[in-house]
Every structure is written in C-alpha cells, then in structure tokens.
Design an enzyme around this catalytic site. Structure first.
Site, short mmCIF file in Angstrom:
data_model
loop_
_atom_site.label_atom_id
_atom_site.label_comp_id
_atom_site.label_asym_id
_atom_site.label_seq_id
_atom_site.Cartn_x
_atom_site.Cartn_y
_atom_site.Cartn_z
N HIS A 23 -2.08 79.28 71.55
CA HIS A 23 -3.48 78.87 71.62
C HIS A 23 -4.18 80.03 72.64
O HIS A 23 -5.47 79.99 72.39
CB HIS A 23 -3.50 77.61 72.11
CG HIS A 23 -3.28 76.29 71.35
ND1 HIS A 23 -2.69 75.38 71.38
CD2 HIS A 23 -3.95 76.24 70.33
CE1 HIS A 23 -2.80 74.56 70.38
NE2 HIS A 23 -3.60 75.17 69.71
N CYS A 67 -10.47 90.95 51.24
CA CYS A 67 -10.88 90.07 52.55
C CYS A 67 -9.56 90.33 53.38
O CYS A 67 -9.57 89.55 54.43
CB CYS A 67 -11.12 88.86 52.22
SG CYS A 67 -9.95 87.87 51.35
C1 PEP Z 1 -4.55 88.44 52.98
O1 PEP Z 1 -3.40 87.94 52.89
O2 PEP Z 1 -4.95 89.73 53.08
C2 PEP Z 1 -5.69 87.37 53.35
C3 PEP Z 1 -6.57 87.49 53.47
O3 PEP Z 1 -5.14 85.93 53.70
P1 PEP Z 1 -4.32 85.68 54.94
O4 PEP Z 1 -4.31 86.65 55.85
O5 PEP Z 1 -4.87 84.46 55.63
O6 PEP Z 1 -3.25 85.13 54.45
#
Ligand code: PEP
Ligand code: MG
Length: 544
Positions: free
Chosen positions: A193, A503
């Site tokens: 946290h 992403c």
């Molecule tokens: C990823 O795996 O690149 C992603 C964006 O998801 P997370 O990091 O939340 O697993």
C-alpha cells in the site's frame, strides 16, 4: 523501463551505494531520518481488569486517530485507512491479547505478542499481496502500542529520506511530502500500500535494501535513486556532485518532454501514433487534462476490487465506470473486465495457493468460473456505455470460446436491461493478446479489437516470471520472439481492418517504443506519467 543512468562518481567507493528494488521513481537528496526498530518496553501488569481496560481504550483512541486521518485523506488513502479501521474494529484481532491479559500479562506485552504472531503469518504468506498487508498490521500494532505507552511516533522532517525496515501507510499519510523527501526500506514490497501511495504522490521509494540499519550513521545528505532502486547513505562530495548534476539533467529532460504532452503523437515523418493512458484508480484522473491523450486504452478494474471488504455491487461499479467515461469527454475508454488471480489475488474470489498462479485460474478464466459475479460487471459496463464510447476488453483470452461465452452473457444482460427500460448500450467486445496461443493464431479470435499485453506476453514467451528479480534480464519485450509476435498481430489487424493497440508497460518505455513502432504498432497505452516522454520518442522516430 529504462533506468535513468547516473554518472559514475569519480573516486566513489562502490559500497557507498546500496541496492534494493525500485518501488517509485525519482531522484532525491536529503537528510536521512532513520526509523530504528521500536524497542518494546514491557510495563508491570496491573490487575487483568485494569490491563484489559487500558488496551480497550488504546484501541478506541487509535481508531479515532485513524478516522481523523481518514477524514483528510484522498479516496485511495482513505480506503487504506478504512482497511485499518476495519481490522482494529474486529474483535478477533485482539482476542489473543485479552486472553494473555487474563493470564496476568501486561497489556502492552500481550498486545505486541498477539500482533507479532499475526504479522509473522502475513509476512511469510506465499502471496505478495498478503505479505504487503503485514505492514498495515505493524502500523496498527505500533499505533496502539504508542497509545498504551504514551509515546508518539516521530515523523521525518519535511524533505527527509525516511530509512527504516518498513513504513506504515498511516505514517506515510501523516508526513509532509510537499518539500520532497523519499523512502528507503530494508523490507517492504513494490506492491505494498505504501508503495502505491508513494507512486501516486511522486515520492521516490526503494524497497528490499541490503543494509544493516543499526550500522547506518545519520547523514545530512543521503542520495536516493528511486528508478535505479538504490541509496547512498554516506555519499562522498564527488558522488553528491554527480548526483546533483543527474538531478539537474533529469529535470531538464522532464521539461523538454513536457512540451509534447498536449501534442498528438506523431512520428518524425508525420505518421499519427495514438497515445492512450492506462488507469488503475479513477482518482488518478482528477489532476489530469484529458487533452493529453487519445483515450483510455486500459482500465484495470481489479484494482477497484482490491482491499474491499466485499466485491463492489453493480451500482458502485457503474458509478466508477461512469466517472471515468465522463472524464474522457468523448474519447474512447477501454475497460478491462476483472483480471484477478496471478499476482493480483482478490480475497474470497481468486484461488489460494496455486502452484503457479500465472498459469492458473486468472483473468477471463476466473470470470467465466463465476458467471454471477461476471454478469454484475457486464451489466454495470453496458449501463455505463450509454454515457460514452466505452469498449469492453477481456484479459488472458486463450481460446476463441472465451469470447463467445462472454458475448452470450453480455447479450443476455443487455437484453434484460433493455427490457427493463434501463439506459444502456451494447459495447464492443475486444481482447487482450497476452497469451502466446492467442497471438500465434490471432485470425481465429472473433474480437472487435485487440490490445497486446506485452507484460504477460513477454513473461509467457520467455518463460520468465514478471515478478522474479533473478530472471528480470530474460523477461525482455525486446526479445525477437516477442517482437515477432507483436509484429504479426499488428500486421493481421491492419490487413483485417481490426484495431490493434498495446497496453503493456513496453508502450511507455523509451527503449522499447522504437522497436514497437518498427514492429508496426501505431496505438500505445501507458501510465499517464510516461506520456510526455513517449511522445518525444515517437517524434524522433521515422519509418525509414
Ligand atoms: C499486460 O499484461 O501487458 C497488461 C497490460 O496487463 P497487466 O499488466 O495488468 O497484466
Ligand atoms: Mg496482463
């Protein structure tokens, strides 16, 4: 993430730098505030009734103090304090202490022993999430102890670097960070946290330092490198000088990148690259201008479920999704359904003690295993979609059936909402491409859009876990096998007319971004604080 490289200080003893794990980026120089472990002073026991009353009153005073802190705290901080209040209000927490008091033990000793047992259990939990909660419990222990013994936990002065074994969230919140400062811990975890609070407040932080606290002398000016994960507690004049020139360089760089923030992403040869942001908590958006981005490429909804006493209901999920869509002011918003499991457990939902959680029941697998919970999220999303261009994204898709099964649930909930006259819209359904099986046979997946999860794709392709420091060198998105898969998915999307974004953290990484552009990516989503620099990298890149 590219590490900010500090110039090697001439003549600096190598051992002056102590290395741990980065938890929050930034460079800071400041006086050291050393939080030595609290020495327990055992008092003489009064009658069991007196001792029990003392403990009860210390607990009540502690709850009141945390409530007062909570009233001034921001939403994310308030949630953490809520968790502490709930723990302290739970009779079970002090049960062992009251039993020991009945046997004649003094209140402070009884309390400390009872809490230490629970902290030790949390501290060795297999799961990083539960290990991280140990610091909440030690925060609670020390606060009650201070009230019992009449002491007061000293706070670091403004601008100081707090050096200790761990730092409790309530202590972080009581500190004045307006003049800078930082945190260096011999224990701790980047997913605790307090680390989350430090990142949100821009306080540099390093955890897991190999450092003997008892041997550290106070220093007027220690040097903390949050990005490199290291501290210098006895810097030479040369090291300090080199560090200050790195700080100046870092702030010049930041100012140079900042001018790109409100500009659209565009390569040196004028090709548009969409730059979106990733969001974990809606509060993060309060201080951001939506004009900095082309939309929200990823909302990690599992963080909305974290630390909640129960799973949020449809109304509270709807409120959060609606708030995010309103902020985006017409820009597309991609909300990912719960990606619990793996390294993001949710108590009472994800599986406990899987032998390999990253290969277990996580993401869409878990949601489909609990359709009643999944339906609540899909309903809240379909309702929020009436307010703007919301898209739904499924995590960890491995087989096409997971998409069709979700589409059936979504269509069903959408039909029910319509029949009940509730404003709603059927959002597009897309998927994360983060499992190699999906990337390799992408043409078989009936999705409205694809978003490459480079974090998971990299760990699965390179067989090196994203949370194990010892294999961090292998866990590299620049691996040609990972880049080849990314290129193939991007190429397929272009050919088939399906949007492909990325992403994972690679999208905001200045080292990896040019490789992603070369692989054909033209839509990347990243943490908001990476955006300015990423746009500057894009501006310098040309296709030929
Ligand atoms: C990823 O795996 O690149 C992603 C964006 O998801 P997370 O990091 O939340 O697993
Ligand atoms: Mg992922």
């Amino acid at each position: 993430m590219e590490r900010l490289t500090l110039s090697p200080a001439k003549g600096m003893a190598a051992e002056a730098w102590h290395t741990g794990r980065p938890a929050s980026p930034g460079l800071v120089a400041g006086p050291l505030f050393i939080a030595r472990p609290m020495i327990h002073r055992e008092s003489v026991a009064g009658s069991p009734a007196e001792e029990a009353a003392k403990l009860r009153s210390a607990i009540t005073t502690s709850i009141a103090a945390i409530e007062a802190l909570q009233a001034k705290a921001s939403d994310d901080a308030a949630e953490i304090l809520e968790f502490q209040i709930a723990m302290l209000g739970d009779e079970a927490l002090a049960e062992g202490a009251f039993a020991a008091i009945l046997d004649g033990v003094a209140a402070d000793a009884a309390w400390t022993t009872a809490l230490d047992v629970q902290i030790a259990e949390y501290a060795v939990a297999e799961d990083e999430y539960f290990r991280a909660r140990a610091s909440d419990l030690s925060d609670i222990r020390d606060r009650v102890l201070e009230n019992l013994l009449g002491g007061g936990g000293a706070l670091p002065p403004a601008g100081a670097i707090y050096l200790g074994e761990d730092m409790q969230p309530s202590r972080f919140l009581a500190c004045d960070w307006s003049a800078g400062g930082g945190i260096a811990l011999t224990g701790g975890s980047p997913s605790s946290h307090v680390a989350m609070l430090a990142r949100a407040r821009g306080v540099p932080m390093v955890v897991g330092l190999k450092l003997d606290l008892a041997a550290v002398k106070s220093a007027d000016a220690a040097l903390l490198d949050g990005e490199g994960g290291r501290i210098n507690v006895a810097p030479s004049a040369e090291a300090t000088e080199a560090f200050h020139s790195d700080v100046a360089k870092a702030s010049n760089d930041a100012a140079r990148w900042e001018k790109y923030l409100l500009q659209p992403g565009k390569t040196a040869d004028g090709e548009r690259v969409l730059t979106q942001i990733n969001v974990a908590a809606p509060e993060e958006l309060d201080s951001l201008d939506p004009a900095i981005c082309d939309g929200i490429g990823l909302v990690r909804t599992e963080f909305l479920f974290h630390d909640q006493p129960r799973l949020p209901d449809e109304a509270s999920q709807y409120a959060v999704y609606h708030r995010i869509i309103t902020w985006a002011a017409g820009r597309p918003v991609t909300i990912r359904t719960l990606d619990a499991g793996g390294d993001k457990p949710i108590a009472g939902l994800s599986m406990e003690a899987e032998s390999n959680p990253f290969l277990g029941l996580r993401g869409i697998r878990l949601s489909l295993a609990y359709p009643e919970i999944f339906r609540v999220q899909l309903r809240a999303l379909a309702r929020a979609a009436a307010a703007g261009p919301l898209k739904i994204m499924l995590p960890m898709v491995t087989v096409p059936d997971e998409i069709t099964a979700t589409a059936t649930l979504l269509d069903d909930e959408f039909a029910k909402l319509q029949a009940a006259g509730v404003p709603c819209r059927r959002p597009d359904l897309g998927i994360m491409v983060e499992v190699p099986a999906t990337a390799l046979a992408i043409e078989h997946y009936p999705a409205a859009f694809f978003s490459i999860g480079s974090n998971d794709l990299t760990q699965y392709v390179t067989a090196s876990a994203r949370d194990i420091a010892a294999v961090a060198g292998l866990n590299d998105t620049a691996n040609p096998a990972v880049l080849r898969l990314i290129g193939e998915v991007a190429g397929y999307g272009r050919k088939a007319g399906i949007d492909v974004s990325l992403c994972g953290d690679a999208g905001g990484d200045p080292r990896l971004l040019p490789l992603l552009l070369s692989a054909g990516m033209r839509n990347v989503s990243m943490a908001p604080k990476m955006l300015a620099r990423a746009k500057s990298v894009i501006a310098e890149w040309r296709a030929s």
